[in-house]
Design a protein around this motif. Structure first.
Motif, PDB file in Angstrom:
ATOM      1  N   UNK A 123     -22.412  17.346  22.160  1.00 14.03           N
ATOM      2  CA  UNK A 123     -23.422  17.729  21.171  1.00 14.03           C
ATOM      3  C   UNK A 123     -23.331  19.218  20.845  1.00 14.03           C
ATOM      4  N   UNK A 124     -23.129  20.039  21.865  1.00 16.42           N
ATOM      5  CA  UNK A 124     -23.058  21.483  21.645  1.00 16.42           C
ATOM      6  C   UNK A 124     -21.841  21.864  20.799  1.00 16.42           C
ATOM      7  N   UNK A 125     -20.692  21.234  21.087  1.00 21.78           N
ATOM      8  CA  UNK A 125     -19.495  21.559  20.323  1.00 21.78           C
ATOM      9  C   UNK A 125     -19.597  21.023  18.895  1.00 21.78           C
ATOM     10  N   UNK A 126     -20.215  19.853  18.733  1.00 21.87           N
ATOM     11  CA  UNK A 126     -20.410  19.326  17.382  1.00 21.87           C
ATOM     12  C   UNK A 126     -21.323  20.238  16.579  1.00 21.87           C
ATOM     13  N   UNK A 127     -22.366  20.769  17.230  1.00 15.25           N
ATOM     14  CA  UNK A 127     -23.275  21.679  16.564  1.00 15.25           C
ATOM     15  C   UNK A 127     -22.569  22.975  16.176  1.00 15.25           C
ATOM     16  N   UNK A 128     -21.685  23.459  17.045  1.00 13.22           N
ATOM     17  CA  UNK A 128     -20.912  24.660  16.717  1.00 13.22           C
ATOM     18  C   UNK A 128     -20.036  24.418  15.498  1.00 13.22           C
ATOM     19  N   UNK A 129     -19.424  23.242  15.423  1.00 12.49           N
ATOM     20  CA  UNK A 129     -18.613  22.911  14.254  1.00 12.49           C
ATOM     21  C   UNK A 129     -19.441  22.917  12.975  1.00 12.49           C
ATOM     22  N   UNK A 130     -20.660  22.361  13.060  1.00 13.18           N
ATOM     23  CA  UNK A 130     -21.520  22.331  11.881  1.00 13.18           C
ATOM     24  C   UNK A 130     -21.978  23.733  11.488  1.00 13.18           C
ATOM     25  N   UNK A 131     -22.265  24.558  12.476  1.00 12.22           N
ATOM     26  CA  UNK A 131     -22.635  25.941  12.187  1.00 12.22           C
ATOM     27  C   UNK A 131     -21.480  26.679  11.518  1.00 12.22           C
TER      28      UNK A 131
END
Length: 285
Positions: free
Chosen positions: A196-204
């Motif tokens: 979830x954290x890495x996916x959120x970083x990608x979206x950011x």
């Protein structure tokens, strides 16, 4: 206790060894990556593995990576698998059994028999996982003994400090000027698992490019609450509004600390595969 927020970030990528962060688990990861090749090369002394660790440590990820990257036939088994799936097949090279301490009584008997068959066939291997060391498992005594016969590894989960370091390292690889306070904020207010954290970083990263703005808490607030990002940017679920984010300029502050000069080097949490240094689209299950 403050309620954590979740984002709808779509389907995560397949679990692989490359998108797993090894931290202090380098030996285990290396052995699993090389297991199929070793079987093909000749007799292997260590062909049964038991891996234990707390929830979120990545046990399921490693088993799925083992099966996903196998070039031959591999079989993933879990408490949700049919009893017949535990039968031995000489054409199967790798057996991956997840959460063996949650298996039913009948499944435990079947796994015991499967274990014996694998031991008798030098061209196959078995990797099982559980939530405790073999002696602490709530399973049949004969199965507990078998699980302790082979190599036993304790899978160590990333600490919060390690997760923050991984996020900062991944941001540097993407060329993102990540605000210093953002990783800890993500760990406090959002889902804490690495996928979830890495996916959120990608979206950011994507949203910052669209908006031509630095990755700050303000940008995160705009993306999750009011930003014009498309649905793929994720949405907050639940009834609560996101916690207030202090208004901060979208450009890094003029401070002595370099935004990339974080004292927590990635080498302290991931020096090999996971394996290897994290790549641009890394996830962790």
């Amino acid at each position: 206790m403050q309620r954590q927020l979740t984002l709808d970030l779509g389907t995560p990528p397949p679990a692989t060894f490359d998108n797993f962060f090894a931290a202090s688990n380098h030996e285990l990861v290396t052995r699993l990556r090389e297991l199929e090749g070793a079987l093909a090369a000749g007799p292997v002394a260590d062909r049964t593995f038991y891996v234990w660790g707390e929830p979120g440590s990545g046990r399921s990820h490693l088993l799925q990576a083992l099966v996903h990257e196998a070039t031959g036939r591999a079989r993933f088994l879990s408490p949700q698998s049919a009893l017949t799936a535990f039968g031995f097949d000489p054409r199967v090279t790798l057996y991956a059994i997840d959460d063996c301490d949650d298996l039913s009584g009948a499944q435990q008997i079947a796994l015991f028999n499967l274990f014996n068959e694998v031991r008798a066939h030098p061209t196959s291997a078995l990797v099982a996982t559980g939530s405790a060391a073999p002696m602490g498992l709530s399973v049949r005594e004969d199965l507990r003994t078998r699980l302790g016969w082979g190599l036993v590894f304790h899978l160590t989960a990333l600490t919060d400090e390690g997760k923050a370091s991984v996020l900062k390292h991944a941001a540097r690889e993407r060329g993102i000027a990540l605000a210093d306070d953002l990783p800890n904020y993500l760990l406090t207010h959002f889902r804490r698992d690495m996928p979830s954290l890495m996916a959120l970083l990608d979206e950011l990263d994507r949203f910052s490019l669209e908006q031509k703005r630095a990755v700050t808490l303000t940008l995160l607030r705009d993306m999750t609450r009011t930003g014009p990002a498309p649905a793929s940017a994720g949405r907050i679920t639940g009834d609560e509004e996101p916690p207030p984010v202090p208004d901060a300029p979208d450009t890094p502050h003029d401070e002595p600390t370099d935004l990339f000069g974080d004292p927590l080097s990635i080498e302290s949490v991931s020096a090999s595969p996971e394996m290897g240094s994290p790549r641009a689209s890394t996830r962790f299950k």
